[in-house]
Scaffold this motif. Sequence first.
Motif, PDB file in Angstrom:
ATOM      1  N   ASN A 257       0.846  -1.194   0.000  1.00  0.00           N
ATOM      2  CA  ASN A 257       0.000   0.000   0.000  1.00  0.00           C
ATOM      3  C   ASN A 257       0.883   1.246   0.000  1.00  0.00           C
ATOM      4  O   ASN A 257       2.121   1.149  -0.021  1.00  0.00           O
ATOM      5  CB  ASN A 257      -0.991  -0.008   1.172  1.00  0.00           C
ATOM      6  N   GLU A 258       0.275   2.417   0.041  1.00  0.00           N
ATOM      7  CA  GLU A 258       1.045   3.653  -0.075  1.00  0.00           C
ATOM      8  C   GLU A 258       1.890   3.936   1.159  1.00  0.00           C
ATOM      9  O   GLU A 258       2.755   4.815   1.119  1.00  0.00           O
ATOM     10  CB  GLU A 258       0.089   4.818  -0.351  1.00  0.00           C
ATOM     11  N   ALA A 259       1.641   3.215   2.233  1.00  0.00           N
ATOM     12  CA  ALA A 259       2.469   3.345   3.429  1.00  0.00           C
ATOM     13  C   ALA A 259       3.635   2.365   3.419  1.00  0.00           C
ATOM     14  O   ALA A 259       4.423   2.318   4.361  1.00  0.00           O
ATOM     15  CB  ALA A 259       1.617   3.128   4.682  1.00  0.00           C
ATOM     16  N   GLY A 260       3.756   1.587   2.346  1.00  0.00           N
ATOM     17  CA  GLY A 260       4.848   0.625   2.245  1.00  0.00           C
ATOM     18  C   GLY A 260       4.609  -0.651   3.019  1.00  0.00           C
ATOM     19  O   GLY A 260       5.544  -1.418   3.258  1.00  0.00           O
ATOM     20  N   MET A 261       3.357  -0.905   3.411  1.00  0.00           N
ATOM     21  CA  MET A 261       3.026  -2.122   4.155  1.00  0.00           C
ATOM     22  C   MET A 261       2.555  -3.198   3.184  1.00  0.00           C
ATOM     23  O   MET A 261       1.943  -2.912   2.154  1.00  0.00           O
ATOM     24  CB  MET A 261       1.960  -1.828   5.201  1.00  0.00           C
ATOM     25  N   LEU A 262       2.853  -4.441   3.527  1.00  0.00           N
ATOM     26  CA  LEU A 262       2.486  -5.568   2.674  1.00  0.00           C
ATOM     27  C   LEU A 262       1.008  -5.893   2.883  1.00  0.00           C
ATOM     28  O   LEU A 262       0.593  -6.264   3.978  1.00  0.00           O
ATOM     29  CB  LEU A 262       3.349  -6.781   3.022  1.00  0.00           C
ATOM     30  N   VAL A 263       0.208  -5.755   1.824  1.00  0.00           N
ATOM     31  CA  VAL A 263      -1.224  -6.018   1.932  1.00  0.00           C
ATOM     32  C   VAL A 263      -1.667  -7.198   1.083  1.00  0.00           C
ATOM     33  O   VAL A 263      -2.844  -7.568   1.097  1.00  0.00           O
ATOM     34  CB  VAL A 263      -2.060  -4.774   1.563  1.00  0.00           C
ATOM     35  N   GLY A 264      -0.732  -7.808   0.352  1.00  0.00           N
ATOM     36  CA  GLY A 264      -1.101  -8.957  -0.454  1.00  0.00           C
ATOM     37  C   GLY A 264       0.102  -9.636  -1.065  1.00  0.00           C
ATOM     38  O   GLY A 264       1.216  -9.103  -1.060  1.00  0.00           O
ATOM     39  N   ILE A 265      -0.128 -10.848  -1.574  1.00  0.00           N
ATOM     40  CA  ILE A 265       0.896 -11.616  -2.289  1.00  0.00           C
ATOM     41  C   ILE A 265       0.363 -11.877  -3.690  1.00  0.00           C
ATOM     42  O   ILE A 265      -0.717 -12.441  -3.868  1.00  0.00           O
ATOM     43  CB  ILE A 265       1.192 -12.954  -1.584  1.00  0.00           C
ATOM     44  N   ASN A 266       1.123 -11.463  -4.699  1.00  0.00           N
ATOM     45  CA  ASN A 266       0.714 -11.629  -6.090  1.00  0.00           C
ATOM     46  C   ASN A 266       1.055 -13.019  -6.600  1.00  0.00           C
ATOM     47  O   ASN A 266       2.029 -13.623  -6.162  1.00  0.00           O
ATOM     48  CB  ASN A 266       1.421 -10.597  -6.971  1.00  0.00           C
ATOM     49  N   GLY A 267       0.266 -13.490  -7.558  1.00  0.00           N
ATOM     50  CA  GLY A 267       0.606 -14.801  -8.073  1.00  0.00           C
ATOM     51  C   GLY A 267       0.013 -15.179  -9.402  1.00  0.00           C
ATOM     52  O   GLY A 267       0.458 -16.122 -10.029  1.00  0.00           O
ATOM     53  N   LYS A 268      -1.031 -14.477  -9.857  1.00  0.00           N
ATOM     54  CA  LYS A 268      -1.658 -14.843 -11.120  1.00  0.00           C
ATOM     55  C   LYS A 268      -1.873 -13.604 -11.983  1.00  0.00           C
ATOM     56  O   LYS A 268      -2.078 -12.512 -11.467  1.00  0.00           O
ATOM     57  CB  LYS A 268      -3.012 -15.521 -10.884  1.00  0.00           C
ATOM     58  N   THR A 269      -1.866 -13.821 -13.295  1.00  0.00           N
ATOM     59  CA  THR A 269      -2.073 -12.746 -14.246  1.00  0.00           C
ATOM     60  C   THR A 269      -3.329 -13.010 -15.053  1.00  0.00           C
ATOM     61  O   THR A 269      -3.565 -14.133 -15.486  1.00  0.00           O
ATOM     62  CB  THR A 269      -0.878 -12.621 -15.204  1.00  0.00           C
ATOM     63  N   ILE A 270      -4.140 -11.968 -15.238  1.00  0.00           N
ATOM     64  CA  ILE A 270      -5.286 -12.039 -16.138  1.00  0.00           C
ATOM     65  C   ILE A 270      -4.978 -11.135 -17.319  1.00  0.00           C
ATOM     66  O   ILE A 270      -4.681  -9.967 -17.137  1.00  0.00           O
ATOM     67  CB  ILE A 270      -6.577 -11.551 -15.465  1.00  0.00           C
ATOM     68  N   GLY A 271      -5.043 -11.665 -18.514  1.00  0.00           N
ATOM     69  CA  GLY A 271      -4.809 -10.823 -19.685  1.00  0.00           C
ATOM     70  C   GLY A 271      -3.861 -11.453 -20.667  1.00  0.00           C
ATOM     71  O   GLY A 271      -4.090 -11.386 -21.855  1.00  0.00           O
ATOM     72  N   SER A 272      -2.783 -12.085 -20.184  1.00  0.00           N
ATOM     73  CA  SER A 272      -1.881 -12.749 -21.116  1.00  0.00           C
ATOM     74  C   SER A 272      -2.581 -13.933 -21.768  1.00  0.00           C
ATOM     75  O   SER A 272      -2.141 -14.441 -22.784  1.00  0.00           O
ATOM     76  CB  SER A 272      -0.616 -13.215 -20.391  1.00  0.00           C
ATOM     77  N   ILE A 273      -3.709 -14.367 -21.179  1.00  0.00           N
ATOM     78  CA  ILE A 273      -4.501 -15.428 -21.792  1.00  0.00           C
ATOM     79  C   ILE A 273      -5.764 -14.870 -22.425  1.00  0.00           C
ATOM     80  O   ILE A 273      -6.540 -15.594 -23.010  1.00  0.00           O
ATOM     81  CB  ILE A 273      -4.879 -16.500 -20.763  1.00  0.00           C
ATOM     82  N   ASP A 274      -5.996 -13.576 -22.274  1.00  0.00           N
ATOM     83  CA  ASP A 274      -7.138 -12.912 -22.908  1.00  0.00           C
ATOM     84  C   ASP A 274      -6.620 -12.229 -24.166  1.00  0.00           C
ATOM     85  O   ASP A 274      -5.802 -11.334 -24.083  1.00  0.00           O
ATOM     86  CB  ASP A 274      -7.758 -11.879 -21.964  1.00  0.00           C
ATOM     87  N   ASN A 275      -7.092 -12.652 -25.312  1.00  0.00           N
ATOM     88  CA  ASN A 275      -6.387 -12.343 -26.547  1.00  0.00           C
ATOM     89  C   ASN A 275      -7.017 -11.262 -27.407  1.00  0.00           C
ATOM     90  O   ASN A 275      -8.225 -11.079 -27.414  1.00  0.00           O
ATOM     91  CB  ASN A 275      -6.254 -13.614 -27.389  1.00  0.00           C
ATOM     92  N   TYR A 276      -6.156 -10.557 -28.124  1.00  0.00           N
ATOM     93  CA  TYR A 276      -6.597  -9.638 -29.160  1.00  0.00           C
ATOM     94  C   TYR A 276      -6.971 -10.452 -30.406  1.00  0.00           C
ATOM     95  O   TYR A 276      -6.249 -11.370 -30.783  1.00  0.00           O
ATOM     96  CB  TYR A 276      -5.474  -8.692 -29.567  1.00  0.00           C
ATOM     97  N   PRO A 277      -8.057 -10.117 -31.078  1.00  0.00           N
ATOM     98  CA  PRO A 277      -8.348 -10.777 -32.357  1.00  0.00           C
ATOM     99  C   PRO A 277      -7.551 -10.140 -33.479  1.00  0.00           C
ATOM    100  O   PRO A 277      -7.338  -8.938 -33.492  1.00  0.00           O
ATOM    101  CB  PRO A 277      -9.847 -10.518 -32.547  1.00  0.00           C
ATOM    102  N   SER A 278      -7.101 -10.942 -34.406  1.00  0.00           N
ATOM    103  CA  SER A 278      -6.422 -10.403 -35.581  1.00  0.00           C
ATOM    104  C   SER A 278      -7.394 -10.390 -36.757  1.00  0.00           C
ATOM    105  O   SER A 278      -8.530 -10.830 -36.648  1.00  0.00           O
ATOM    106  CB  SER A 278      -5.184 -11.243 -35.913  1.00  0.00           C
TER     107      SER A 278
END
Length: 434
Positions: free
Chosen positions: A182-203
Motif C-alpha cells: 500500500n502507499e504506506a509501504g506495508m504488505l497487503v497482499g501476495i501476487n501470483g496470477k495474471t489475467i490478460g496474457s490469456i485474454d487475446n486480441y483478435p487479428s
Amino acid sequence: MQKQFIPAIIGISITIPLFQITPTRAVQSGQVSNIAQGVVVFIKTQSGHGSGAIVKQVGDTYTVLTSAHVVDDAKSLALEIVTPDRESYDIDTDDIKIAPNNLDLATVTFRSDKKYPVVKLGDSNNVAKGQTVFTAGFLGKTLHFHPGKVVAISRKPQDSGYGLVVGNADILPGMSGGGLFNEAGMLVGINGKTIGSIDNYPSINGRTNKAKPVSGLAIPINTFTQVASQLRVELDNKATIPISSAPTADDFFVTAQNKSQKGNYRGAIADYDRTLALNPNFGEVYFRRGLARNVLRDWRGANADYSSAIVFKPDHAEAYTNRGLIRNILKDWKNAKSDFDLSIIFNPRASFAYVGRGIARCELKDYRGGIGDYDRAIALNPNYAETYTSRGLAYYSIGNKQSALNDYLTAAEIYRKQGKNREYLEAVRRVRDL
C-alpha cells in the motif's frame, strides 16, 4: 507460472544492489520502492525463479512469505534464497512450509547472522476499490515495481485464496510470489496470477494474439495471518476476515477473474453477468467480459461490451483498440479506423492500434497510410511478425515487390525463431509466390 517480489530498506544501507530496479513514474512510489528493495529476496529453484518477502525475524532465523507454487517442487529440487546483498542461502526441505486448505501460500526460512529488514504487514480489510497499490517482483533478475489500482476485493473464500484484483499492475510472468504494497509501504497482499496474457486480441483473420496483462490476482495478507501459526509463524496481531453473508458484485467479479485465468471463459462470463446484476455501474466488468468473449469468438458480443466499457470510461484506449480489431473482422473498416484513431490519441504507444489501423486503411485502399502505420507498429514492437506480413501485402498492392519480399522474409525468420511452424510455412509460401 513463475514468481515475483521486491525488497525494502528502512534504516539499512545496501551499497551493492543485487538486481537492476525498473524505475517508477509516480513520485510517491519512491519511498515504497525503497521499502520493497529491502524486504524482498530472490528465490531460485531448478525449475524457475520467484520472490518472497521477509515477514519475520527471530534471532538469526528469517521467514520469507511467498506463493506455494513457487516452491512446491522444492521438496525434490534444490532451492536457494538470494538476499539483496548478494548472499546466497541453500534451503533444506524442512525449512519449507506449504499453507493448508489449498491456499497458494508458503513460507521459507533461512538463517543468517546478518541484519535484514522485515516488512510491516498491513490490514487487507482496509484495502478499498480504487486504492493505489504497488506490485513488485522479478522479471529475470530485474526487480520490477509498478503502481496499480484495486479493481475488486472479495470478502468470501476464493480459489487458492486469490480474493484481490489489481488492474494495470504489470504483474508479468515470472513475478509470482511478489509483494503488493500500500502507499504506506506495508504488505497487503501476495501476487501470483495474471489475467490478460490469456485474454487475446483478435487479428484480421480471426486468430488470436496474446495481449499484455490487464490485471493481476493477489491473496490478501489477512488470509496469511489466519494460517500463519500453521506455517510456524507467530504474529503479534491477527487481523480477522469479515465474510459477508450475501454475495457481492466484487465476489462474483473475483470469481470470474479466477475462472478466466484458468481458461473457463463461459463460466467467467456467467459470473460477470451476476456481477452486473448486482452492480450495473461496474464499468470495468464490460471490458473484462469483452475479453472473454474475444476468446470465444463472439465478436458481436465483445463489440457490444467494449462499447459499454467506453461509455463508462471514454478514454479507455484498450477498449477502443479491441473494438477496432473486432470491427476489422466484421469488415466495418471506417468505424474500425475511427476506433484506432481514438486509441492512439489516448495511448500513442499502442502498437496493436497501429497494426489495426494499418489493416483498416489498406482495406479502404489507403495503402501508403497503412504502410506508415505498420512502420510505427514495428518501431514499437519489432518482434511481432504479423505486422511485417501485413506491410508486405501493402507493399505488394502498390507494386513494390522487393519491399514485400523483404517483409515476408523477416516475418518468416521471426516465426521460425518463435517455433510457429504453420505461420512460418505460410510466410515461406508468400515468398515463393513472389
